[in-house]
Write a protein that holds these residues in place. Structure first.
Motif, PDB file in Angstrom:
ATOM      1  N   ASP A  96     -16.737 -17.731 -19.697  1.00 57.15           N
ATOM      2  CA  ASP A  96     -15.866 -17.120 -20.575  1.00 57.15           C
ATOM      3  C   ASP A  96     -14.525 -18.086 -20.975  1.00 57.15           C
ATOM      4  OD1 ASP A  96     -17.135 -14.606 -20.153  1.00 57.15           O
ATOM      5  OD2 ASP A  96     -16.031 -14.280 -18.337  1.00 57.15           O
ATOM      6  N   VAL A  97     -14.035 -17.725 -21.932  1.00 54.92           N
ATOM      7  CA  VAL A  97     -12.933 -18.705 -22.396  1.00 54.92           C
ATOM      8  C   VAL A  97     -11.599 -17.817 -22.150  1.00 54.92           C
ATOM      9  CG1 VAL A  97     -11.798 -19.643 -24.166  1.00 54.92           C
ATOM     10  CG2 VAL A  97     -14.143 -20.170 -24.042  1.00 54.92           C
ATOM     11  N   ILE A  98     -10.448 -18.480 -21.427  1.00 55.45           N
ATOM     12  CA  ILE A  98      -9.300 -17.738 -21.470  1.00 55.45           C
ATOM     13  C   ILE A  98      -8.354 -18.650 -21.888  1.00 55.45           C
ATOM     14  CG2 ILE A  98      -9.695 -16.180 -19.057  1.00 55.45           C
ATOM     15  CD1 ILE A  98      -8.247 -18.522 -17.583  1.00 55.45           C
ATOM     16  N   GLU A  99      -7.269 -17.989 -22.490  1.00 50.80           N
ATOM     17  CA  GLU A  99      -6.165 -18.784 -23.273  1.00 50.80           C
ATOM     18  C   GLU A  99      -5.065 -18.777 -22.472  1.00 50.80           C
ATOM     19  OE1 GLU A  99      -7.772 -18.572 -27.828  1.00 50.80           O
ATOM     20  OE2 GLU A  99      -6.333 -16.768 -27.094  1.00 50.80           O
ATOM     21  N   TYR A 100      -4.150 -19.869 -22.656  1.00 56.96           N
ATOM     22  CA  TYR A 100      -2.717 -19.658 -21.816  1.00 56.96           C
ATOM     23  C   TYR A 100      -1.861 -20.213 -22.950  1.00 56.96           C
ATOM     24  CZ  TYR A 100      -4.616 -19.512 -16.921  1.00 56.96           C
ATOM     25  OH  TYR A 100      -5.072 -19.393 -15.892  1.00 56.96           O
ATOM     26  N   PRO A 101      -0.424 -19.755 -22.731  1.00 54.33           N
ATOM     27  CA  PRO A 101       0.341 -20.027 -23.899  1.00 54.33           C
ATOM     28  C   PRO A 101       0.953 -21.274 -23.671  1.00 54.33           C
ATOM     29  CG  PRO A 101       0.893 -18.066 -22.589  1.00 54.33           C
ATOM     30  CD  PRO A 101      -0.217 -18.488 -21.805  1.00 54.33           C
ATOM     31  N   LEU A 102       1.474 -21.992 -24.706  1.00 53.36           N
ATOM     32  CA  LEU A 102       1.992 -23.461 -24.572  1.00 53.36           C
ATOM     33  C   LEU A 102       3.168 -23.363 -25.110  1.00 53.36           C
ATOM     34  CD1 LEU A 102      -1.091 -25.120 -26.435  1.00 53.36           C
ATOM     35  CD2 LEU A 102      -0.363 -25.373 -23.943  1.00 53.36           C
ATOM     36  N   LEU A 103       3.989 -24.453 -25.123  1.00 48.54           N
ATOM     37  CA  LEU A 103       5.425 -24.713 -25.423  1.00 48.54           C
ATOM     38  C   LEU A 103       5.494 -25.674 -26.778  1.00 48.54           C
ATOM     39  CD1 LEU A 103       8.504 -23.996 -24.842  1.00 48.54           C
ATOM     40  CD2 LEU A 103       8.164 -26.167 -23.646  1.00 48.54           C
ATOM     41  N   ASP A 104       6.285 -25.108 -27.753  1.00 46.87           N
ATOM     42  CA  ASP A 104       6.389 -25.989 -28.884  1.00 46.87           C
ATOM     43  C   ASP A 104       7.655 -26.660 -28.683  1.00 46.87           C
ATOM     44  OD1 ASP A 104       7.078 -26.363 -31.765  1.00 46.87           O
ATOM     45  OD2 ASP A 104       5.112 -25.665 -32.308  1.00 46.87           O
ATOM     46  N   VAL A 243      -3.972 -22.991 -25.508  1.00 44.38           N
ATOM     47  CA  VAL A 243      -4.974 -23.779 -24.776  1.00 44.38           C
ATOM     48  C   VAL A 243      -6.061 -22.907 -24.087  1.00 44.38           C
ATOM     49  CG1 VAL A 243      -3.970 -23.809 -22.546  1.00 44.38           C
ATOM     50  CG2 VAL A 243      -5.113 -25.726 -23.033  1.00 44.38           C
ATOM     51  N   ARG A 244      -7.129 -23.469 -24.259  1.00 41.48           N
ATOM     52  CA  ARG A 244      -8.489 -22.681 -24.041  1.00 41.48           C
ATOM     53  C   ARG A 244      -9.052 -23.273 -22.785  1.00 41.48           C
ATOM     54  NH1 ARG A 244     -12.085 -23.451 -27.672  1.00 41.48           N
ATOM     55  NH2 ARG A 244     -13.276 -21.331 -27.681  1.00 41.48           N
ATOM     56  N   PHE A 245      -9.097 -22.296 -21.781  1.00 40.00           N
ATOM     57  CA  PHE A 245      -9.910 -22.981 -20.311  1.00 40.00           C
ATOM     58  C   PHE A 245     -11.378 -22.461 -20.254  1.00 40.00           C
ATOM     59  CE2 PHE A 245      -5.603 -23.973 -19.247  1.00 40.00           C
ATOM     60  CZ  PHE A 245      -5.685 -25.129 -18.912  1.00 40.00           C
ATOM     61  N   ALA A 246     -12.118 -23.000 -19.962  1.00 37.09           N
ATOM     62  CA  ALA A 246     -13.650 -22.463 -19.710  1.00 37.09           C
ATOM     63  C   ALA A 246     -13.701 -21.994 -18.090  1.00 37.09           C
ATOM     64  CB  ALA A 246     -14.636 -23.653 -19.640  1.00 37.09           C
ATOM     65  N   ARG A 247     -13.980 -20.381 -18.164  1.00 33.90           N
ATOM     66  CA  ARG A 247     -13.720 -19.769 -16.922  1.00 33.90           C
ATOM     67  C   ARG A 247     -15.377 -19.375 -16.419  1.00 33.90           C
ATOM     68  NH1 ARG A 247     -10.797 -14.405 -15.095  1.00 33.90           N
ATOM     69  NH2 ARG A 247     -13.073 -13.614 -15.794  1.00 33.90           N
ATOM     70  N   PHE A 248     -15.599 -19.964 -15.280  1.00 35.40           N
ATOM     71  CA  PHE A 248     -17.062 -19.740 -14.997  1.00 35.40           C
ATOM     72  C   PHE A 248     -17.280 -18.653 -13.676  1.00 35.40           C
ATOM     73  CE2 PHE A 248     -16.884 -23.966 -16.630  1.00 35.40           C
ATOM     74  CZ  PHE A 248     -17.729 -24.280 -17.499  1.00 35.40           C
ATOM     75  N   ARG A 249     -16.107 -18.529 -13.216  1.00 37.47           N
ATOM     76  CA  ARG A 249     -15.943 -17.211 -12.153  1.00 37.47           C
ATOM     77  C   ARG A 249     -14.679 -17.057 -11.791  1.00 37.47           C
ATOM     78  NH1 ARG A 249     -13.406 -21.036  -9.445  1.00 37.47           N
ATOM     79  NH2 ARG A 249     -14.479 -22.860  -8.002  1.00 37.47           N
ATOM     80  N   PRO A 250     -14.332 -15.757 -11.320  1.00 42.49           N
ATOM     81  CA  PRO A 250     -13.034 -15.217 -11.368  1.00 42.49           C
ATOM     82  C   PRO A 250     -12.274 -16.198 -10.206  1.00 42.49           C
ATOM     83  CG  PRO A 250     -14.452 -13.449 -10.861  1.00 42.49           C
ATOM     84  CD  PRO A 250     -15.240 -14.867 -11.114  1.00 42.49           C
ATOM     85  N   PHE A 251     -10.997 -16.506 -10.592  1.00 37.68           N
ATOM     86  CA  PHE A 251     -10.310 -17.301  -9.611  1.00 37.68           C
ATOM     87  C   PHE A 251      -8.981 -16.806  -9.923  1.00 37.68           C
ATOM     88  CE2 PHE A 251      -9.455 -21.565  -7.355  1.00 37.68           C
ATOM     89  CZ  PHE A 251      -8.626 -20.827  -6.362  1.00 37.68           C
ATOM     90  N   PRO A 252      -8.234 -15.428  -9.812  1.00 34.89           N
ATOM     91  CA  PRO A 252      -7.092 -15.030 -10.362  1.00 34.89           C
ATOM     92  C   PRO A 252      -6.010 -15.914 -10.120  1.00 34.89           C
ATOM     93  CG  PRO A 252      -8.124 -13.423  -9.079  1.00 34.89           C
ATOM     94  CD  PRO A 252      -8.884 -14.619  -8.922  1.00 34.89           C
TER      95      PRO A 252
END
Ligand code: NAD
Length: 271
Positions: A96-104, A243-252
């Motif tokens: 899955d792809v999870i997205e995190y916020p970035l700072l401008d 930013v998009r991270f590829a998530r292969f398994r849950p790691f909260p």
């Protein structure tokens, strides 16, 4: 699918890189440094920060994943022993792809020089190259305080576990589009006063720092540090990009916090 690998360039990271290239090419994936769909970072969080800045011009097309060859990282959260499992999942597109916020970050100059723009994955900090930093802090166009001290730091949620944490900032879950301002050793007495607490600002807010003393400042953006001369203002907003991270398994996130800062005993914490 196209991929590339960013290695920390030590012996173990380079050996794992060669192994991963063999596996991924064997699965028919194409090594492409210019236009990767997936960037595999092998090293530490610093290696992933470098990879992020190298590909920050194509965040919509690229997903990142990190293997740590030192201690567990916040972005580099796969173990070297899991490399085979990881490359098979990449090859089968089982992620899955999870997205995190970035700072401008925008730095404006007093001269006619064009503003400098950056994206930060962790944070941006401002210090004076000489003595005390004196800056007016403006929130959404209104004067908030006059800061005197060592410096100021604006962090992303995923950067809240990095420099910002060392400055007494709160840990912020990366699902909250926000930015956090922390102080570095502010001067507080009967004459000078700052709020003294970290501020967490939502996505639609803007924070502008306006120099009171000295036009030159050391500004960091993650691992990058530059002296900016003749600065008129520094503007921070939560970026529209993610930013998009590829998530292969849950790691909260809270599990990563526990494993990194408290203890790693394999117990599961959801969230
Ligand atoms: P580096 O790779 O040696 O990183 C320094 C440390 O910060 C490493 O232990 C790394 O794992 C950790 N780190 C980085 N991002 C993190 C995150 N999001 N959550 C938790 N830990 C994280 O050095 P570098 O390549 O120059 O990295 C720059 C980063 O170092 C900066 O973005 C800043 O956050 C961090 N830093 C921390 C401090 C501090 O804690 N006092 C001081 C300066 C810089």
């Amino acid at each position: 699918m196209k991929y590339t690998i960013q290695s920390r360039n030590d012996e173990l990271s380079n050996r794992l890189m060669d192994e991963a290239i063999d596996y991924l090419n064997g699965f028919g994936l194409v090594y492409n440094e210019d236009e990767p769909d997936v960037v595999l970072s092998i090293g530490g969080d610093g290696t992933l920060l470098h990879a992020f800045h190298k590909y920050s011009h194509r965040l919509k097309e690229t997903a990142f994943v990190g293997i740590h060859t030192g201690h567990l990282g916040f972005y580099a959260d796969w173990k070297p022993s899991e490399i085979e499992k990881l490359v098979i999942s990449i090859a089968r597109k089982e992620f899955d792809v999870i997205e995190y916020p970035l700072l401008d970050v925008a730095i404006n100059y007093r001269s006619n020089k064009e503003s400098s723009h950056y994206l930060a994955l962790n944070e941006s900090s401002v210090k004076s190259p000489e003595v005390t930093l004196v800056m007016d802090v403006e929130l959404n166009g209104n004067h908030f305080e006059r800061f005197r001290g060592d410096g100021l730091c604006m962090s992303t949620p995923s950067g809240s576990t990095a420099y910002s944490k060392a400055l007494g900032g709160a840990l912020v879950h990366p699902s909250l589009p926000s930015m956090q301002l922390t102080e570095m050793a502010s001067i507080n007495n009967r004459v000078f006063r700052t709020v003294g607490s970290p501020l967490i600002l939502p996505a639609h807010h803007k924070c502008v720092l306006k120099p009171v003393k000295g036009p030159d400042f050391m500004v960091t953006v993650d691992h990058l540090q530059l002296l900016h001369k003749d600065v008129k203002s520094i503007e921070y907003i939560v970026s529209k990009e993610k930013v998009r991270f590829a998530r292969f398994r849950p790691f909260p996130f809270w599990r990563r916090v526990r494993d990194s800062f408290i203890e790693s005993n394999g117990r599961n914490i959801s969230g």
